[in-house]
Structure formats: C-alpha cells, structure tokens
Design a protein around this motif. Structure first.
Motif, PDB file in Angstrom:
ATOM      1  N   PHE A 839       0.790  -1.234   0.000  1.00 11.81           N
ATOM      2  CA  PHE A 839       0.000   0.000   0.000  1.00 11.81           C
ATOM      3  C   PHE A 839       0.826   1.289   0.000  1.00 11.81           C
ATOM      4  CE2 PHE A 839      -2.792  -3.110   2.233  1.00 11.81           C
ATOM      5  CZ  PHE A 839      -3.834  -3.132   1.327  1.00 11.81           C
ATOM      6  N   CYS A 840       2.053   1.234   0.461  1.00 11.18           N
ATOM      7  CA  CYS A 840       2.761   2.489   0.769  1.00 11.18           C
ATOM      8  C   CYS A 840       4.113   2.591   0.084  1.00 11.18           C
ATOM      9  CB  CYS A 840       2.943   2.631   2.278  1.00 11.18           C
ATOM     10  SG  CYS A 840       1.426   2.405   3.232  1.00 11.18           S
ATOM     11  N   SER A 843       4.964   6.198  -0.510  1.00 15.08           N
ATOM     12  CA  SER A 843       4.930   7.115   0.638  1.00 15.08           C
ATOM     13  C   SER A 843       6.341   7.327   1.194  1.00 15.08           C
ATOM     14  CB  SER A 843       4.040   6.542   1.755  1.00 15.08           C
ATOM     15  OG  SER A 843       2.717   6.388   1.313  1.00 15.08           O
ATOM     16  N   ASN A 847       5.664   9.175   6.494  1.00 17.15           N
ATOM     17  CA  ASN A 847       4.210   9.079   6.274  1.00 17.15           C
ATOM     18  C   ASN A 847       3.715   7.637   6.228  1.00 17.15           C
ATOM     19  OD1 ASN A 847       4.013  11.893   6.049  1.00 17.15           O
ATOM     20  ND2 ASN A 847       4.556  11.815   3.869  1.00 17.15           N
ATOM     21  N   VAL A 848       4.585   6.689   6.596  1.00 21.56           N
ATOM     22  CA  VAL A 848       4.205   5.281   6.491  1.00 21.56           C
ATOM     23  C   VAL A 848       3.018   4.965   7.385  1.00 21.56           C
ATOM     24  CG1 VAL A 848       4.953   2.942   7.065  1.00 21.56           C
ATOM     25  CG2 VAL A 848       6.448   4.422   5.743  1.00 21.56           C
ATOM     26  N   GLN A 850       0.681   6.974   8.515  1.00 22.01           N
ATOM     27  CA  GLN A 850      -0.506   7.609   7.965  1.00 22.01           C
ATOM     28  C   GLN A 850      -1.084   6.785   6.818  1.00 22.01           C
ATOM     29  OE1 GLN A 850      -0.918   9.786  10.608  1.00 22.01           O
ATOM     30  NE2 GLN A 850      -1.900  11.008   9.017  1.00 22.01           N
ATOM     31  N   CYS A 851      -0.199   6.313   5.978  1.00 18.73           N
ATOM     32  CA  CYS A 851      -0.632   5.492   4.846  1.00 18.73           C
ATOM     33  C   CYS A 851      -1.288   4.199   5.335  1.00 18.73           C
ATOM     34  CB  CYS A 851       0.575   5.195   3.961  1.00 18.73           C
ATOM     35  SG  CYS A 851       0.273   3.982   2.670  1.00 18.73           S
ATOM     36  N   GLN A 854      -4.777   4.837   6.647  1.00 17.87           N
ATOM     37  CA  GLN A 854      -5.760   5.078   5.595  1.00 17.87           C
ATOM     38  C   GLN A 854      -6.201   3.794   4.909  1.00 17.87           C
ATOM     39  OE1 GLN A 854      -3.842   7.910   3.077  1.00 17.87           O
ATOM     40  NE2 GLN A 854      -4.080   9.613   4.511  1.00 17.87           N
ATOM     41  N   ASN A 855      -5.306   2.791   4.928  1.00 24.45           N
ATOM     42  CA  ASN A 855      -5.639   1.520   4.284  1.00 24.45           C
ATOM     43  C   ASN A 855      -5.952   0.419   5.290  1.00 24.45           C
ATOM     44  OD1 ASN A 855      -4.907   1.863   1.195  1.00 24.45           O
ATOM     45  ND2 ASN A 855      -3.319   2.923   2.376  1.00 24.45           N
ATOM     46  N   ALA A 937      -7.295  11.353   8.278  1.00 29.13           N
ATOM     47  CA  ALA A 937      -6.542  10.133   8.585  1.00 29.13           C
ATOM     48  C   ALA A 937      -7.239   9.254   9.591  1.00 29.13           C
ATOM     49  CB  ALA A 937      -5.157  10.498   9.118  1.00 29.13           C
TER      50      ALA A 937
END
Length: 1111
Positions: A839-840, A843, A847-848, A850-851, A854-855, A937
């Motif tokens: 997913f990241c 990124s 920001n890992v 946060q990513c 979000q997923n 987020a």
C-alpha cells in the motif's frame, strides 16, 4: 696449518700390503719420544720383526683371530687390525692381544720414514691441495693435512690410504698427535680415564674422547659443576669429532655403543659419508633403541649443534652454498658462532626465503637437522640452560619426539604458569632456527598429532607445503580437528605469530612491502627500531587503517597479494587471543582481572570488548584497534563466520564473496538476524558485535566512513556511538522541523544514520540509557520476553502505566521519536513489512503510519498489521505530541486554547489525551479546518463507537455518555469522523457530493439533502445510517448538556415544550418584578426617615497650618 690438530704419520700403505701380502712393517724402531709420552708402553714393545711379519702369526692373537676374523684377511695386517680393534668387550679379545695391537699401532704412527710412502702414493693430490704442499716434510704433518682434506681427495689409492690411517689413529686418543698434550689437564680434571697403559682397557680409550665431549657439552649448557675446558683442548675435541664425521667407525665410543642398534636399524646402510650417523639419528627415539646408543647419539648431535662440520653430510652438501651466500664471512662474529649449526641454518634459510637458489641436497640436509632440533630440546644449549626450572617443574620425562619442547611452548603460552623471559627467548630462537612454519613435518610432535586431520581436511594440499599449517588453522575448533592436534598447533602458532618471518608465505608475499613501508632488514636480521613482532602490526596498519582520528591521511597501501596474506593471518589470530602478541602483552593484567573464567575459544576477546571502558589505556587502545578492524572485515572473526555459515550461504553469499573493506557482510547478518537459518551461536555473536559497536562510533566502519566529517563538525567531543547517533539524528530532526534550507548533516551520513537508528531500535540493549533506565521494569514486567525484534520495548510500551517514572519518561521519548519517524518503529515495520510494500511504496518514510491508517480497513490488510496499527493509534491518542500531524496542524491553536493543561504538565510526562479532548470538545465544528489531515486520517472501523451510539440510552456512566455525545457532535461537523457512516456512504459521496469539499459539515449537509430529495436514490446502507444519525442527533440534542448560553437557547427553542418553558420563565420573571416593586417602596420610606432626622453640631474647622504656626 697452525690451527689444526696434527695427526702423526700413519704407516703402511694399503696398496703395499695388498701387493706384498706376506710383508709387514719390517723392523720398526721405537721412537723414544713416543715411548716417553706413553710410559709403560715400551716394556711391551714387540721385538724387531722381518719384512714378512704378520699379526696373524702372533700366538697371543691367533685364537682371537681364528674366532673373530675371516681367513682371507689374515695375510693383510691392516685388515686384521681393523677386524680386531672393532671388538670392544674385554671378553672378546685377550689382554695380551690387546696390548700387542696397541704397540703395533703405536709403531705404525711413530716412524716418519713412511711419510715418503704417503708422498709417493698421494703425489697428485698433494700438488692439488696447496695447504698440504706447503707442509714441511719429516715432522709427520703431511699426513695430518691429508686427513683434514680427505673429502677433497679424488685419487682412489690415496683416499683408501688416508681412510685406513684415519681408522687406526681414531682408535685411541693417544695416537693423535698433540691431543694428549693439549687435553691432559682436562682429562685428569674431568676424570675421563687413565692415560697410562695397563690401568684401563687400552683398547677402549675412545671413551676418553667421549668423556671430553660430554664435558664440552656440559660447559656449553652451563650445567652445575661443569668444568671449563681449555680452548686448545676444545679445538682438539671438535676437530676429532669433525674428522670422525665421515665414518661412524671413527667415533669409537659411539661405534661400540651402537653396534647392535646399527645392525637392528641400519643393516643395509653403507658406511661412509655420515650415512650411518643419519640413519641412527632417524631412529634415535625408537623404543628398541638402547639407552647407551641414544646417549652417544645425543652427544654427537650436541657437537653438531656447536659446529656444523661435525656433520660430514651437512658440511659437504652445503659447502658451496655457504661460500656462495657468505655464511662464514661475517667479520663481526667470533669464529665459534659462525660454525654453529644455528648460524648456518639461519643464513641458508634467509637465502631460501629471499628466493635464492640453495641446492636440493643442502636443503634436504638442513631439513634433517631442523627436524633434529625440534625432536630433542637438549640439542639447544640455551634451552637446557634457561629452561631448566620449567623442564623440571612441568615437562620432566617428556623428552622424546619433541614432546618436551611442545610442553615448554605450552608453558610459554602461559597455559601452565609464568615462564622465565630467557627461556621464552630461547624457545623463540629455536623456532626461528628450525623454521617449522616452512614445513610442518619438521615438527614431529605436530606431524604425528595432526596426521589424521591433514589426511581428511587438508588432503588437497601437497605434502610439506607451508599452506598445511594454514589449513589446520582454518579447521581449528571444527569437527574435523582432534584435541591433541589443536594443542600442538596452538603451541607452535604462538611462537610463529611473534615473528612474521616464520610464516614463509606471508614473508614471501610481503617482504617487499615490509622493506618499503616498515624498513625491515634481511630474514635473520632484526632492528631495535622495528623488532620482528612489530612488523606485522606495521603491515596491517597499512592494509586497513588509512583513517587516523577522523582525518584523512595519505598512507601507502600494501600490494594486493600481501594484503590477502595479512587478512589470512588476522583470521587465524582471531581464533585465540594469545596468537596476537600485542594484545596479550598489553592486556595481560586485564585478562587476569576480567576474563580469567573465559576459557572457551574466542571468549577472551569478547570479554575484553565487553569491559572496554574498564581496561587500562594500553589494552583499551589495542582492543579498540582490533574491534575497529573487525568492523571493516568481520570475516576476521573466523569463529563467528563458521557459526553464521548457513545464513551467509542463504542470504549473504554475494556480499561475502565480493566484500572489500566495506562492512557489508555484518550489515547483511544484522538484517537477517531473525531468519530461520539463523542459529543461536550466530545470533549471539552478531548481537554481541552490535553491543560492542555502540561503545565507539569507530567500531562501525560504514558509519565511521560516512559520518566522520559530520562527527568532527557537529559532535566533536562525543565518542560513544549511541551518543553520536543521537547527536546527529537530533541535528537532522531539528533541521527538518525548522524547515532549514540546507541540512547540516551530509546526505551520505543521513543515509547511514538511518541504518544505524533502525539497527538500534531492534534491541533495547543497543540503547544503553534506555536499557539502564528500564532494567528493573524489564525484570518485573518482561522477564520472560526475549531480547531482539524489539519485543522487550513493545512489552514496556504495553505496560506503560506500570513503569517506573524514569523508564516511563524514556519510553515516552522513544515513542515520540518513533511517531515522528515510523521507520524507527521496529515492530511496526517488521509486522507490516508486506503491507507497506503493498500500500505504501510511494509514501515517504515519515508518512508510512498515515498510509497504513488510511488503508487499515482494506480487505487485503493483514490482521496482524491491522492490530499493530490500532495499537499505534491508541498510543497517538494519549498525547498530542505523539501525533505529529495533529501537532503540526494545530501548533498555533494548542497553546492558544489548551494552555492551562500545558501549564500543569511536565516536559516528560504524558498528557493522557487532555489536549486532544480539549481540542475536540471546544472546536468540534472546526476540526476539519484546524486539522484537516488528521481528520482525514482517522479511518477506523468505528464498530465499538457505533455500538455505544446505538446504546446511548443504556449508558449510565456520565463520563462515557458525555464522550459518546461528543462523538455524535463531531460526526455532524465532518463525516470523516464517523467511520461507519463514511464507509456506508462512500459511493454516494463520490457520486452526489464529489464537488463539495470536506469539513464544516458540508458533505454531511449534501447527504442530508440527497436523503430528502426523492429523485436521488442512495445506497440502502447509507440511507439507513443517515436516518439513524438524524434520530441520534435529535436525542443528543435533548440530553446533551448545554455548554453555553447559546447552546441553552438553542435547546429551548427547539424543544417540544418550548411554550411551557417560556411561560414558566416569563412567570418567574414577572414574580421577580413584583417583588422588586414591593421591596423598592420599603427601602424608599426608610431612606426618607433618615433624611428627616436632625444633624448633630459639627466642630469648627481647623485653621490652615500656616495660621497655626504663627499662633
């Protein structure tokens, strides 16, 4: 021939006797001088005899002759003499026959007329040998000269003549011209036997020379009570030994002592050229060898050690090489030293090591005598002299086959107590003389102990190749190694390690570099400025250390071949701390103080590294240098490499094959420390090296190389690696937070710094301050949790409320760093590694998290990773400082609206969610404006919250009810705050409200309008959730407490009982008005009465101060 011992004229030419077998010596007149020198001999002199006189005709010898000598030899007097004089025991030959033989030999050696026979037979030889041609005739010196040079006599008849004469003269010391005169006093002092005929077996006078030889050996060994022999007698003894080196028959004592052993071991060995000597030497330690013969052989070997010329074969084989390489031309040395076997060996070995050509025959002889020195320590006078107490105390009874020497080596290693320095030097000298490093077969004890290992582990190497020793070292502490071989190998390597020249391969590859960089001299020369033990240190310094105290120096580097050999030696030395001379010398005290119980392979160095801060400065320096070297080439740690072989083969084989001074292999091992191929030994070794690295940033080669300039500039006085990492990472973080135009830490350093930070986050022990602060907490709360994989750190996080204050503060600081930079969160990165890749990938590192948040609700999300994300979200909600996005977005509002909370808090204490609650409660309608990124987020499942909302009526605790009402209020402001509603209406938002920006309830209003619009068909789930929310909001509006006047007015105006409430409020206001009117009239009447009351007279006013002063 002023220095030689004169051999009297020997009578009777073999060819004369052969041509006239019936003849004899003819009438022989007794030399008066000889009779005087041999009192008692004259009485027994035989009568004058005719020319045809034969020994075989004498009645006193006929019986012995018939019994002992073959009949064909009876006609030759010399053959009879040789036969009978070789019979030693008194019972073999009658006393009268002995006496007759003695007088016959005496007559043969005292009549100068036969010198003319020698001149006739050896005419050509005399002219070729200048020394003999110049001798004055008539004094018996010519034959002495011919005996001295008999090795150069090529004429057959002359050679046979001189050989026969030599056999006669060596049967008794009294027959050697001048010997008795020069050694009479020493013979008497040493009580070596009588010089008077009749007092002792005349036929055994060879024992006198043997006695003198033993006395000479005792003097050389400085044995207690040894008598100093006069120089002239010493020369005579050594000359006799030298002249008897050709044929063992000439050493009468040894001949009689070893007759049976010669038949047993050397039956097929031809006499002459020292062959029988060599054969007997080779069998000296056989069990069947008689002690008397072994003693005689040892005495002769000791004489060879004092003068190599006593060995006929060695002197002959190496004569041209000695002359070629000037091994006897050193004018600075006394002649006695030049003649010593050790000097010859060192000189010729030096030529071999320099690549010069030494004849194969000479090298073969040298190898025999080098093996001889290693087999019997007693052949080295210095060892006998200086190691006497060590031999008596530890090594008595082990003299055979080199065992005593290896026992002394073990004492020298320090395995059996202290050793005298002189003994240590004597052992080192002997190892240099024997040079077993060039051919392991020279060391018989090692050869026998390691034969099985060589046959299995080193069978691919040619027998006798110097690489055999390296092969054995490579298999040290492996399954193929046997214990006895291990001990012998370490004992020998201890001394080889102390002189770089004793490793022939290293010397061959590095002699040019050593001369160029370390100013060395010849192979057997030393320099006070650079002793042999220091040369290797110089070489490895040039091989590795081009950086000194962080500054780049211009250092000449070693050749490629030399560097390979230096690496090989370093790998070997890492196996045993005692193989590193500098380390052992400087750290002897610390080894005893800190590491006395560490006896396993490799443990001593690990112990010193563990106690690095406690070591004395000299020891700390050498251990630090070695550790720094290991960081550059971890393959030096041979034991670790063996333990990690499975991991290296599976994950790091390319790095291991191609590694050149980069430290990549250790990085690979650290990275794969938790793979299934990792065994306990390897994991412990890698972790230990990581723990050592934190003591000094120099111990991490890649970090040192990448960041040395940054350390000097930004952290100049910091040495510990962990402190350096903190210093640099703090600088990077500050520059990032302050949006600095240019980072102060270089790019290459920042890149390596990230690697170091991630490695440190894997094990709490790699962060000493954190570990020290939480030791007690770990014992109490996490004692069953294994170190590694950040498991202990995770355990402490989960039990954060139970931690001691000091540990709690450290863990909070750690979490704060990890939230700012999630890549340092080892557990998160490990558990979610595959999800990050899914997913990241695009990124940034920061920001890992946060990513992942979000997923989080994706169907493809791994459950374990999802659980870990939830843990981190819970952590973030405990303190706004743990939520960097919120902190950045709300940095202006937090101090503005929540300052009272901040004032009460201490810097290291957690705020327990107070600031976040402050923001939510007071500014729920502005969340999206103030903190849009954070709001977006907050992607959670919301199932728990949904349950609470549905069951709001059943909640009895006011605090919980209040939080649920707040959530409802927040969700009205922005749909993102309500994860259930947002998930249900995601498609409708996309289709109906895509153009409407989130925040301030805009998207929620859009959905509400769509719900009321009958033309719009919403998703059933979304429609249901929206209707539920309308009901919840209505109820919340009824039960939620008003937080201000505006809220109260709004609630009243929207209440169904609005009229009733307003009527009650109006009635209350009217009642208050009436009461006010009534109370106002009463207070007005009381005031009027007070006004009508008469006033009392007031005193006259005082005059001004000026008037009072006048009065």
């Amino acid at each position: 021939m002023a220095d030689c011992i004169r051999v009297p004229l020997l009578l009777l030419l073999m060819c004369i006797l052969s041509s006239n077998p019936a003849g004899g010596p003819g009438p022989v007149a007794v030399n008066p001088g000889a009779a005087e020198r041999n009192p008692g001999a004259g009485a027994s002199l035989p009568r004058r005899r005719s020319a045809g006189w034969k020994l075989a005709e004498e009645a006193v010898c006929r019986e012995d002759l018939t019994r002992l000598c073959p009949k064909h030899s009876w006609n030759n007097n010399l053959a009879v003499l040789e036969c009978l004089q070789d019979k030693k025991e008194e019972t073999e030959i009658a006393a009268e026959c002995n006496h007759l033989l003695w007088n016959y030999k005496l007559n043969l050696t005292t009549d100068p007329k036969f010198e003319s026979v020698a001149v006739e037979v050896c005419k050509g030889t005399i002219s070729e040998i200048k020394e003999c041609a110049s001798e004055e005739l008539g004094k018996g010196y010519l034959v002495s000269c011919l005996v001295d040079h008999r090795g150069n006599i090529s004429d057959y008849q002359c050679n046979q003549y001189i050989t026969k004469m030599t056999s006669i003269v060596f049967s008794d010391y009294r027959l050697i011209c001048g010997f008795m005169d020069k050694c009479r006093e020493d013979i008497n002092t040493l009580r070596c036997g009588s010089i008077s005929t009749g007092e002792k077996d005349i036929h055994s006078q060879g024992e006198v020379i043997a006695c003198l030889e033993k006395g000479l050996v005792r003097e050389a060994e400085e044995q207690p009570g040894a008598h100093p022999i006069k120089d002239d007698c010493k020369k005579s003894i050594m000359r006799v030994a030298e002249l008897s080196s050709d044929d063992f028959h000439l050493d009468r004592y040894l001949y009689f002592a070893c007759r049976e052993d010669r038949e047993r071991f050397c039956e097929n060995t031809l006499a002459g050229e020292g062959r029988v000597y060599k054969c007997l030497f080779n069998h000296k330690f056989e069990d069947a060898m008689s002690e008397r013969c072994r003693e005689a052989l040892t005495t002769r070997q000791k004489l060879i050690a004092q003068d190599y010329k006593v060995s006929y074969s060695l002197a002959k084989a190496c004569k041209s090489d000695l002359r070629k390489y000037r091994c006897s031309a050193d004018s600075n040395m006394p002649r006695a030293r030049e003649a010593r076997l050790s000097y010859l060996l060192l000189c010729l070995e030096s030529a071999v090591h320099r690549g010069r050509v030494v004849s194969g025959e000479c090298q073969g002889e040298m190898m025999d005598y080098r093996r001889m020195l290693m087999e019997d320590f007693s052949l080295s006078p210095e060892i006998v002299l200086h190691c006497r107490s060590e031999i008596e105390g530890h090594c008595s009874g082990l003299h055979r086959k080199g065992r005593t020497l290896h026992c002394l080596m073990r004492v020298g290693r320090g395995d059996m107590g202290a050793i005298d320095p002189n003994c240590q030097r004597a052992l080192q000298t002997l190892i240099q003389e024997a040079d077993p490093g060039a051919d392991y077969r020279i060391d018989r004890a090692l050869n026998e102990a390691c034969e099985s290992v060589i046959q299995t582990a080193c069978k691919h190497i040619r027998n006798g190749d110097p690489m055999i020793l390296s092969c054995l070292m490579e298999h040290l502490y492996t399954e193929k190694m046997v214990e006895d071989c291990e001990h012998r190998l370490l004992e020998l390597q201890y001394f080889i390690a102390r002189d770089w020249k004793l490793d022939p391969i290293l010397y061959k590859k590095c002699q040019g570099d050593a001369a160029r960089l370390c100013h060395t001299h010849g192979w057997n020369e030393t320099s006070e400025m650079m002793p042999p033990g220091a040369i290797f240190s110089c070489l490895y310094r040039h091989a590795y250390r081009s950086v000194e105290q962080g500054r780049r120096l211009t250092v000449e580097r070693l050749s490629r071949d030399c560097k390979v050999e230096v690496q090989r030696i370093l790998h070997q030395r890492a196996l045993d701390v005692k193989l590193d001379p500098e380390l052992q010398r400087r750290c002897m005290t610390d080894l005893g103080k800190w590491c006395s119980e560490k006896t396993e392979a490799g443990q001593e160095l690990e112990c010193l590294q563990d106690h690095l801060e406690d070591l004395v400065s000299d020891c700390r320096e050498v251990v630090g240098n070695l550790t720094e070297l290991e960081s550059e080439d971890i393959q030096i740690e041979a034991l670790l490499m063996r333990a990690c072989e499975p991991v290296i083969q599976t994950h790091c084989h390319e790095v291991a094959d191609n590694q050149i001074d980069t430290g990549d292999l250790m990085d690979c091992l650290v990275l794969n420390k938790h793979q299934k191929e990792m065994n306990e030994k390897c994991a412990v070794g890698v972790t230990h090296f990581q723990l050592i690295q934190i003591k000094d940033f120099r111990f991490s080669y890649k970090f040192k190389t990448a960041c040395k300039e940054d350390v000097l500039k930004l952290c100049p006085n910091i040495k510990k690696k962990v402190d350096v990492v903190i210093c640099l990472s703090t600088t990077v973080r500050n520059d990032t937070l302050q949006d600095a135009k240019e980072q102060r830490v270089s790019v290459k350093c920042r890149k390596q710094l990230r690697v170091e930070e991630v490695e440190m986050s894997e094990d709490i022990r790699l962060e000493p301050e954190l570990y020290d602060s939480c030791k007690q907490d770990i014992k109490g709360l996490c004692q069953n949790v294994a170190f590694g994989n950040a498991q202990v750190i995770e355990c402490l996080k989960e039990n954060k409320r139970q931690l001691t204050q000091r540990c709690h503060q450290r863990i909070f600081k750690l979490q704060e760093v990890e939230m700012v930079d999630p890549e340092l969160d080892y557990q998160l990165m490990r558990v979610c590694k595959h999800m990050i890749r899914r997913f990241c990938t695009e990124s940034e590192g920061k920001n890992v998290l946060q990513c992942l948040k979000q997923n989080k609700n994706s169907e493809l999300m791994d459950p374990k990773c999802k659980q870990m994300i939830t843990k981190r979200q819970i952590t973030q909600n405990t303190d706004y400082r743990l939520n960097p996005v919120l902190r950045k977005a709300c940095k202006a509002d937090i101090p503005k609206f929540c300052q009272p909370i901040l004032n009460k808090a201490t810097p290291d204490s957690e705020l327990e969610g107070q600031v976040i609650s402050c923001l939510k409660l007071k500014y729920a309608d502005q969340i999206s404006r103030l903190c849009p990124e954070e709001a977006a987020a907050q992607e959670q499942t919301g199932q728990v919250e949904e349950c609470l909302k549905v069951n709001l009526l059943k909640i009895k605790q006011e605090g919980c009810k209040k939080e649920v009402l707040n959530m409802l209020k927040e969700s009205k402001a922005d749909i993102f705050v309500d994860p259930v509603l947002h998930t249900a209406c995601a498609l409708d938002i996309k289709h109906q409200c895509a153009a409407i920006p989130p925040g301030k309830g805009r998207q929620m209003s859009c959905l509400m309008e769509a719900l009321q619009d009958k033309r719009v068909r919403l998703q059933p789930e979304c429609k249901k959730r929206l209707q539920d929310r309308i009901d919840m909001w209505s109820y919340a509006a009824k039960v939620a407490p008003a937080e201000g006047f505006s809220d109260l007015a709004m609630q009243v105006m929207t209440s169904p009982s609005k009229n009733y409430i307003l009527t009650v409020i109006g009635a209350g206001v009217g009642l208050l008005f009436v009461m006010g009117l009534l109370c106002g009239r009463f207070t007005k009447r009381v005031t009027q009465e007070l006004k009508d009351r008469p006033r009392p007279l007031s005193p006259p006013p005082l005059p001004p101060p000026q008037e009072r002063l006048k009065r």
